[in-house]
Enzyme design. Structure first.
Site, PDB file in Angstrom:
ATOM      1  N   TYR A 209      -7.582   7.207   6.060  1.00 28.38           N
ATOM      2  CA  TYR A 209      -8.724   6.294   6.036  1.00 28.38           C
ATOM      3  C   TYR A 209      -9.440   6.233   7.387  1.00 28.38           C
ATOM      4  O   TYR A 209     -10.595   5.824   7.457  1.00 28.38           O
ATOM      5  CB  TYR A 209      -8.282   4.891   5.623  1.00 28.38           C
ATOM      6  CG  TYR A 209      -8.015   4.758   4.151  1.00 28.38           C
ATOM      7  CD1 TYR A 209      -9.051   4.525   3.251  1.00 28.38           C
ATOM      8  CD2 TYR A 209      -6.727   4.903   3.644  1.00 28.38           C
ATOM      9  CE1 TYR A 209      -8.818   4.427   1.887  1.00 28.38           C
ATOM     10  CE2 TYR A 209      -6.480   4.805   2.278  1.00 28.38           C
ATOM     11  CZ  TYR A 209      -7.527   4.563   1.413  1.00 28.38           C
ATOM     12  OH  TYR A 209      -7.289   4.481   0.061  1.00 28.38           O
TER      13      TYR A 209
ATOM     14  N   CYS B 176       0.870  -1.181   0.000  1.00 31.38           N
ATOM     15  CA  CYS B 176       0.000   0.000   0.000  1.00 31.38           C
ATOM     16  C   CYS B 176       0.901   1.223   0.000  1.00 31.38           C
ATOM     17  O   CYS B 176       2.027   1.174   0.510  1.00 31.38           O
ATOM     18  CB  CYS B 176      -0.896  -0.014   1.238  1.00 31.38           C
ATOM     19  SG  CYS B 176      -2.039   1.389   1.359  1.00 31.38           S
TER      20      CYS B 176
END
Length: 421
Positions: free
Chosen positions: A244, A164
């Site tokens: 997030y 990621c």
């Protein structure tokens, strides 16, 4: 060395190719294969990729094909960056959850589950074909939801690591704020994919001075603004959450915003159309500036670093990856996939020890891990009841009436991708 990119027709790919070209001393790629069923996109992306290599005098060969088996034959590493259902499916993921008052997002909540259900079976089929072609090949997964997809791969016995770009993006931002080279910063990065915190920011490696207090004292306003979270929250947390976490810490606020502005999927679809038009220009031989707005910043640097460590033992000694917990976080199952700093080499990643964490973090991680258990079960075995249980367990949903309605909507919008419907 042969590398294969599954989803090579993605508009992301020139970012990756640019990294391979610039960092060829770190990762000497002799053959780069871009495989994608979308022949028209692949032709445009492949043409630009060859021009990027030529501009930077890279001697490697770039091959484009729609034949997956031929593409992975003899590959040393296979990078997965596919999107099952394309931007049209993403648009649905971002839309129908909002009708129930839940976040519409492609990697978390109900939309994230829909993406997992579409993606896991496809990825496992690809991985089996990779294993038949070369059982020693590494699979690097950049396909969301990375944590669930990587867990599916590892449980099936594949040599896989999840990747990621959140950590490398924060590293670059913190380095700029502190006026140091990014390589000088080591993040105490811990959590699950898209559910992470920076509990320390260290100079010169994992044993270095923790400058997070200095970073927060001098730059908390800028960091909070970038995360779109209030400064007092960062002061009280004492750590830096990934962006997030805003879906959890400001859920209702985010839902209100999402209901009143164009979806990210619609923005990306328009951007992709423009990018493909740019890629068609035979004079273009570098990644266009517009690509930076597409997302995936620093993906190429992270991918090159990880592939180099896995294949040659070079690259950075410590990297943030998604890998098997194996006791690293004792409050999670051993087979959970966590996103942490690890020592990475040809034998794979070995997570570094993680200091004790605040229950605010461990509780949410345990909750989401339980959801991921149920989500993976639903992706592997199907069935409306399994989908319902996964939705009910998610901390962004958690009410049976919402879970019932979201289950119906998920199935209705994804019938063509669910073999069990």
């Amino acid at each position: 060395m042969k590398l294969t990119v599954v989803g090579g027709g993605s508009t992301y790919t020139p970012e990756l190719v640019d990294g391979f070209a610039r960092l060829r001393d770190t990762l000497p790629v002799e053959e780069l294969v871009l495989v994608d069923p979308a022949a028209d996109r692949l032709e445009l992306v492949g043409g630009l990729a060859r021009r990027i290599f030529a501009r930077q005098d890279h001697p490697g060969r770039i091959v484009t094909t729609s034949d997956l088996d031929a593409a992975v034959e003899g590959a040393d590493a296979v990078l997965l960056q596919l999107r099952v259902g394309g931007q049209a499916a993403r648009l649905q993921d971002e839309t129908w959850p909002l009708d129930c008052g839940c976040v519409g997002q492609e990697t978390t909540g109900a939309g994230g589950l829909a993406k997992a259900l579409r993606t896991v079976p496809v990825v496992l089929d690809i991985a089996e074909r990779v294993r038949r072609a070369n059982p020693r090949a590494w699979i690097i997964d950049f396909t969301n939801p990375v944590g669930i997809v990587t867990r599916a791969l590892l449980q099936a016995g594949h040599r896989a690591v999840g990747l990621c770009n959140v950590a490398i993006g924060l590293q670059r931002k913190f380095a700029a704020l502190l006026d140091v080279a990014p390589a000088e910063l080591h993040l105490d990065h811990v959590g699950l994919n898209h559910l992470t915190w920076e509990s320390g920011v260290r100079l010169h490696g994992p044993e270095g001075e923790d400058v997070l207090p200095r970073l927060l004292a001098g730059h908390a306003e800028a960091i909070a603004a970038d995360l779109r979270l209030p400064r007092p929250l960062l002061d009280r947390l004492g750590v830096v959450p990934s962006y997030y976490l805003r879906y959890y810490y400001a859920h209702d606020e985010v839902v209100r915003e999402l209901r009143t502005k164009p979806s990210r999927a619609a923005e990306v679809a328009a951007m992709e159309k423009e990018l493909l038009s740019l890629y068609s220009d035979p004079a273009l031989d570098e990644k266009p500036a517009l690509l930076a707005k597409r997302g995936g910043a620093f993906y190429s640097e992270a991918a090159v670093d990880l592939a180099a460590a896995l294949l040659t033992g070079s690259g950075s000694p410590y990297q943030v990856v998604n890998t098997r917990n194996a006791g690293t976080l004792p409050f999670l199952p051993d087979d959970a996939v966590i996103e942490v700093q690890a020592a990475v080499g040809p034998k794979g990643p070995s997570p570094l020890p993680v200091p004790s964490l605040d229950p605010l973090c461990t509780g949410l991680m345990a909750h989401v891990t339980a959801y991921e258990d149920l989500a993976l079960d639903a992706a592997l075995r199907g069935g409306r009841d399994r989908v319902f249980k996964a939705l009910l367990s998610h901390p962004l949903i958690g009410q049976y009436e919402y879970a019932e309605e979201l289950t119906d909507r998920l199935v209705a919008h994804n019938r063509e991708h669910l073999a069990w419907v």
